[in-house]
Enzyme design. Structure first.
Site, PDB file in Angstrom:
ATOM      1  NE  ARG A 103      -2.669   0.669   3.951  1.00 32.66           N
ATOM      2  CZ  ARG A 103      -1.826   1.073   4.459  1.00 32.66           C
ATOM      3  NH1 ARG A 103      -1.145   2.600   4.824  1.00 32.66           N
ATOM      4  NH2 ARG A 103      -1.291   0.314   5.694  1.00 32.66           N
ATOM      5  CE1 TYR A 113     -17.316  10.440 -16.609  1.00 30.27           C
ATOM      6  CE2 TYR A 113     -16.033  10.361 -14.337  1.00 30.27           C
ATOM      7  CZ  TYR A 113     -17.005   9.511 -15.750  1.00 30.27           C
ATOM      8  OH  TYR A 113     -17.516   9.067 -15.060  1.00 30.27           O
ATOM      9  CG  ASP A 148      -9.346  15.671 -16.038  1.00 30.15           C
ATOM     10  OD1 ASP A 148      -8.886  15.056 -16.811  1.00 30.15           O
ATOM     11  OD2 ASP A 148     -10.598  15.181 -15.326  1.00 30.15           O
ATOM     12  CE  LYS A 159     -12.938   7.641 -19.523  1.00 31.29           C
ATOM     13  NZ  LYS A 159     -12.806   6.523 -17.799  1.00 31.29           N
TER      14      LYS A 159
END
Length: 378
Positions: free
Chosen positions: A46, A98, A170, A195
């Site tokens: 982690r 978005y 972004d 994406k």
């Protein structure tokens, strides 16, 4: 090092221990220590994993950043960035954002009294007018999703610096191949790496790159504390995808420009949203700050009923959410990616029921145009 070479040789791209030209997948949760508190740099996955670290060095290199971070999804990346701020802070955000980002800010983050104001960031004067005493950051998408609005990154950086704010960008649609926001004055850049960066519809991930050691330390603390990290298998998939990012982005843009030319002459298309068009209001800004216009476009066919008929008739455009993959995707934002935004708000922004969004892939362009032609005429 030029862009395509950097995609192959940037960051950590091989294994010095074995000579492997591909970073191994370290499918491991914990690491043996020589003595208590004395380890080789990794203690628990982690906190840090060699495969994820290799990816994080690559995205930092591509974005010309101080450090990079890999998260379990694009929304996990955005959420973690928002955790840099405190209760009572205020964020100025792109209005055409978005749908998942809209949902996060209006239904989750707002419960922690982190306030926000949506403005059309393609108008710098509107951004400056929205700044309050408690404003701490400007968050923008450029190009936006799904209307492909363009925001001037240099002007946003000037405003952010003037008011001592962080500038968060972004960069999902443009990718680091076409656009480097940190070089233009941004502080934090993020991606839904599911994406274009992944590029094959086989991974869900988010990436963040920052421009200072202080931000890197703060974000790593959040990443480790929250635990929204990307696994080693998915990290490896992203590194593999990055190696062909430049080739894919160029092929997709070439196809997109030809589809735009076709749609411009079609009677059933009332409006096209693509920054590569000379009459797009953000064309000149986009041309000045990015090396390409990308593979995303939207067009309006006049009604939701007509849009549904188009989607029902296409064969090579896959009806699906997401974007940026080698296969072409088609969607209706009002019913899919932006359904979480109230209809009145969607219409106010210009996201009509007849708006169709295309993510253009790398198929043969003649097949794609024939597919759209048949769907629109039938």
């Amino acid at each position: 090092m030029r862009a395509k070479t950097k995609m192959i040789h940037g960051g950590i791209t091989s294994d010095k221990e074995t000579g492997a030209v591909s970073v191994p997948i370290y499918q491991v949760s914990t690491y043996e220590q020589e003595s208590a508190g004395n380890h080789s740099g990794y203690e628990y996955s982690r906190t840090g994993n060699p495969t994820r670290h290799a990816l994080e060095t690559v995205i930092a290199n591509l974005e010309n950043a101080t450090s990079g971070f890999a998260f379990g999804s694009g929304m996990a990346a955005i959420t973690s960035v928002m955790m840099l701020f405190d209760t009572g802070d205020h964020i100025v955000m792109t209005d055409d954002v978005y749908g998942g980002s809209y949902r996060l800010m209006t239904s989750v983050i707002n419960r922690f009294q982190l306030d926000h104001t949506y403005v059309d960031t393609s108008y710098p004067e509107k951004v400056e007018a929205a700044i309050q005493e408690n404003t701490t950051a400007i968050f923008i998408e450029t190009p936006t999703n799904p209307l492909l609005k363009i925001t001037d990154l240099k002007k946003m950086a000037e405003i952010a610096k003037k008011h001592n704010l962080f500038l968060i960008v972004d960069n999902t649609f443009a990718t680091p191949y076409w656009q480097q926001p940190l070089d233009l004055g941004a502080d934090i850049v993020l991606h839904s790496a599911s994406k274009y960066i992944g590029g094959h519809s086989d991974v869900v991930a988010g990436l963040v790159a920052v421009n200072t050691a202080d931000l890197a330390e703060r974000l790593h603390f959040i990443q480790n504390s929250v635990g929204a990290v990307l696994g080693p298998q998915d990290s490896w998939l992203l590194m593999r995808g990055i190696k062909t990012l430049g080739l894919r982005m160029e092929a997709m843009e070439t196809n997109t420009k030809k589809i735009v030319e076709f749609l411009q002459d079609h009677d059933h298309v009332s409006k096209i949203f693509y920054p590569g068009l000379n009459d797009h209001p953000g064309h000149d800004v986009a041309a000045g700050q990015a090396a390409g216009f990308g593979g995303m476009l939207s067009f309006d066919v006049g009604s939701g009923e007509k849009a549904d008929k188009v989607l029902d008739k296409v064969n090579y455009f896959t009806l699906a959410e997401s974007l940026g993959a080698v296969e072409s995707l088609i969607s209706i934002p009002a019913k899919m990616t932006h359904a979480s935004i109230p209809r009145d708000r969607r219409l106010e922004l210009g996201i009509t029921d007849g708006l169709i969004r295309l993510s253009v892939g790398i198929e043969d362009i003649d097949d794609l145009i024939e597919d759209l032609k048949n769907a629109l005429e039938r």
